[in-house]
Design an enzyme around this catalytic site. Structure first.
Site, PDB file in Angstrom:
ATOM      1  N   ASP A   1      37.584  28.714  34.998  1.00 35.52           N
ATOM      2  CA  ASP A   1      36.097  28.699  35.830  1.00 35.52           C
ATOM      3  C   ASP A   1      38.020  28.692  37.229  1.00 35.52           C
ATOM      4  O   ASP A   1      38.010  28.088  37.211  1.00 35.52           O
ATOM      5  CB  ASP A   1      35.179  27.711  35.622  1.00 35.52           C
ATOM      6  CG  ASP A   1      34.606  27.987  36.954  1.00 35.52           C
ATOM      7  OD1 ASP A   1      34.505  28.654  38.042  1.00 35.52           O
ATOM      8  OD2 ASP A   1      33.989  26.903  37.752  1.00 35.52           O
TER       9      ASP A   1
ATOM     10  N   ASP B   1      35.399  34.727  42.209  1.00 35.98           N
ATOM     11  CA  ASP B   1      34.841  33.770  41.366  1.00 35.98           C
ATOM     12  C   ASP B   1      34.959  34.499  40.479  1.00 35.98           C
ATOM     13  O   ASP B   1      34.244  35.417  39.822  1.00 35.98           O
ATOM     14  CB  ASP B   1      33.890  32.798  41.792  1.00 35.98           C
ATOM     15  CG  ASP B   1      33.370  31.858  41.525  1.00 35.98           C
ATOM     16  OD1 ASP B   1      33.904  31.247  40.286  1.00 35.98           O
ATOM     17  OD2 ASP B   1      32.348  31.628  41.605  1.00 35.98           O
TER      18      ASP B   1
END
Ligand code: NAG
Ligand code: NAG
Ligand code: NAG
Ligand code: NAG
Ligand code: NAG
Length: 400
Positions: free
Chosen positions: A98, A272
């Site tokens: 992440d 992201d």
């Protein structure tokens, strides 16, 4: 036409469901430039993916709220995971990768196995978006010759909603860890420790994701640099944006045009790996919907176009740091081989640009997720506070 959205598509959060990538840590000979690679491979989870747009939107809204609301990150439809060892001897866990958060922690799916290298810091960690529990230091094995000593690692005491994923590898900037650990200001990220412990020469992460629909699907994380064999041009860098809250993440400024039509004037957003689609501000999304003539589809919660409209589709141009990246028509559609996984029909054509749920000017007006990152290699350079992009063999490929 007047763009409209289905209310249920906005409010419905999906059941836990995701695509995941499994990684195998291949033996790796350290190169002179001291980089190390972690191989990833794509697999489609048999759960299927439902309403990825709503899941992505929940995530960007949590990021906009700067940690005050919670989101299940496996709701995002597509996730990247790697098998990573903790302890010595190592127990292997499936970690999500992440770039939108920075703590590394293990959930409740697979219990933390303490070994002689486990050191209880007597602190607690509390990442309001995700999980809370006790904070340890332990060895983290990324691959056979890349071991991090004394990595801060949280052990969640409540179910963080990771589904059958075991933990999260935080690849975001260290400042996102501020205030998350009770007896520390910030805690070093895995990238910080790799660099501080001399395992990599520069605090740079390279991310390569091949399209999920390609046959020979694979992805790769490169620690300490980027993998020149995966790119087909130069890496162009852009500084982290100064606009908050994007500036807290791997945030950049970009503008978007569709053919000749301006969709989004230069504004801040994020890059992201925890987002599947390309999310843009509501007003920009309306402009895109009008320009493409797409209609909202209630089964998938994505925009849908006919095959005639697909033939007419223009490219979507992202201008970042003065360089323009072209997302071809084929790159703007969801992989048709995965249509049924998102509650679509096999012959449906669904667009991967979705509404972030807020008007532009929020300071986080877009998220370039997986559907962007599978077309452009991305580089996260901590020391120079910049993000880089490069074309790959998949940039123009017809994979969808
Ligand atoms: C890890 O941290 C503990 C506690 O600070 C320390 O005792 C130990 O020597 C460290 N181990 C390594 C390999 O740095
Ligand atoms: C997250 O997952 C947990 C456990 O699976 C669940 O109880 C909770 O409702 C979920 N939260 C959201 C916002 O979906
Ligand atoms: C991190 O936070 C510190 C303290 O607020 C600040 O001085 C520093 O500039 C921040 N770093 C980045 C990269 O934003
Ligand atoms: C959404 O797509 C499905 C599958 O292609 C189709 O059956 C349905 O009619 C579409 N709904 C709308 C509102 O277009
Ligand atoms: C799948 O699509 C149908 C309509 O085509 C809809 O009734 C149903 O709610 C959708 N399922 C999910 C999980 O979104």
């Amino acid at each position: 036409m007047v763009p409209s959205r289905s209310l249920s598509c906005i409010l419905t959060l999906p059941a836990l469901a995701f695509l995941s990538l499994s990684a195998s840590a291949l033996p790796h000979a350290r190169t002179a430039s001291s980089t190390a690679a972690l191989k990833l491979a794509v697999r489609v989870n048999s759960y299927g993916i439902k309403n990825i747009a709503a899941a992505d939107r929940a995530r960007i809204q949590a990021l906009q709220a700067d940690g005050s609301s919670s989101v299940n990150i496996t709701n995002t439809g597509t996730t990247y995971t790697a098998n990573i060892g903790v302890g010595n001897p190592a127990t292997y866990y499936t970690f999500l990768l992440d770039t939108g958060s920075s703590n590394t922690w293990i959930g409740t799916n697979k219990a933390y196995q303490k070994t002689s290298t486990s050191y209880d810091t007597d602190g607690t960690f509390n990442n309001p978006k995700y999980a809370s529990g006790e904070e340890y230091l332990d060895y983290v094995t990324l691959n056979s010759d890349l071991v991090i000593y004394n990595q801060s690692i949280g052990v969640a005491s409540t179910d963080p909603g990771l589904g059958d994923v075991d933990g999260l590898l935080g690849l975001g900037p260290v400042n996102l860890t501020r205030g998350t650990v009770s007896n520390a200001d910030t805690v070093p990220t895995v990238m910080d420790n790799l660099y501080a412990q001399g395992s990599i020469n520069s605090e740079v992460l390279g991310v390569f994701f091949a399209p999920a629909s390609s046959d020979d699907t694979s992805g790769e994380l490169t620690f300490g640099g980027y993998d020149a064999s995966k790119i087909t041009g130069d890496v162009n860098y852009v500084s982290i944006t100064s606009t908050s809250p994007a500036s807290s993440y791997w945030g950049i400024d970009q503008s978007i045009t569709y053919g000749d039509t301006e969709i989004l004037s230069q504004t801040a957003g994020s890059v992201d790996t925890g987002t599947t689609l390309i999310l843009i501000a509501s007003d920009a999304f309306s402009t895109y919907q009008s320009a493409t003539g797409a209609t909202p589809n209630e089964s998938t919660c994505l925009l849908q176009i006919s095959s005639d409209q697909y033939d007419q589709l223009s490219s979507l141009y992202f201008t970042i740091g003065g360089v323009t990246y072209e997302l071809t028509p084929n790159a703007q559609i969801w992989p048709r081989s995965l249509n049924t996984a998102i509650n679509g029909t096999t012959d449906g054509i669904y667009l991967i640009v979705a509404d972030n749920g807020s008007p532009s000017g929020s300071g986080l007006d877009f998220a370039n997720g997986y559907c962007f990152l599978e077309r452009f290699y991305s580089v996260y350079d901590t020391e120079n506070s910049r993000v880089g992009f490069a074309t790959t063999e998949y940039t123009d490929a017809t994979t969808n």
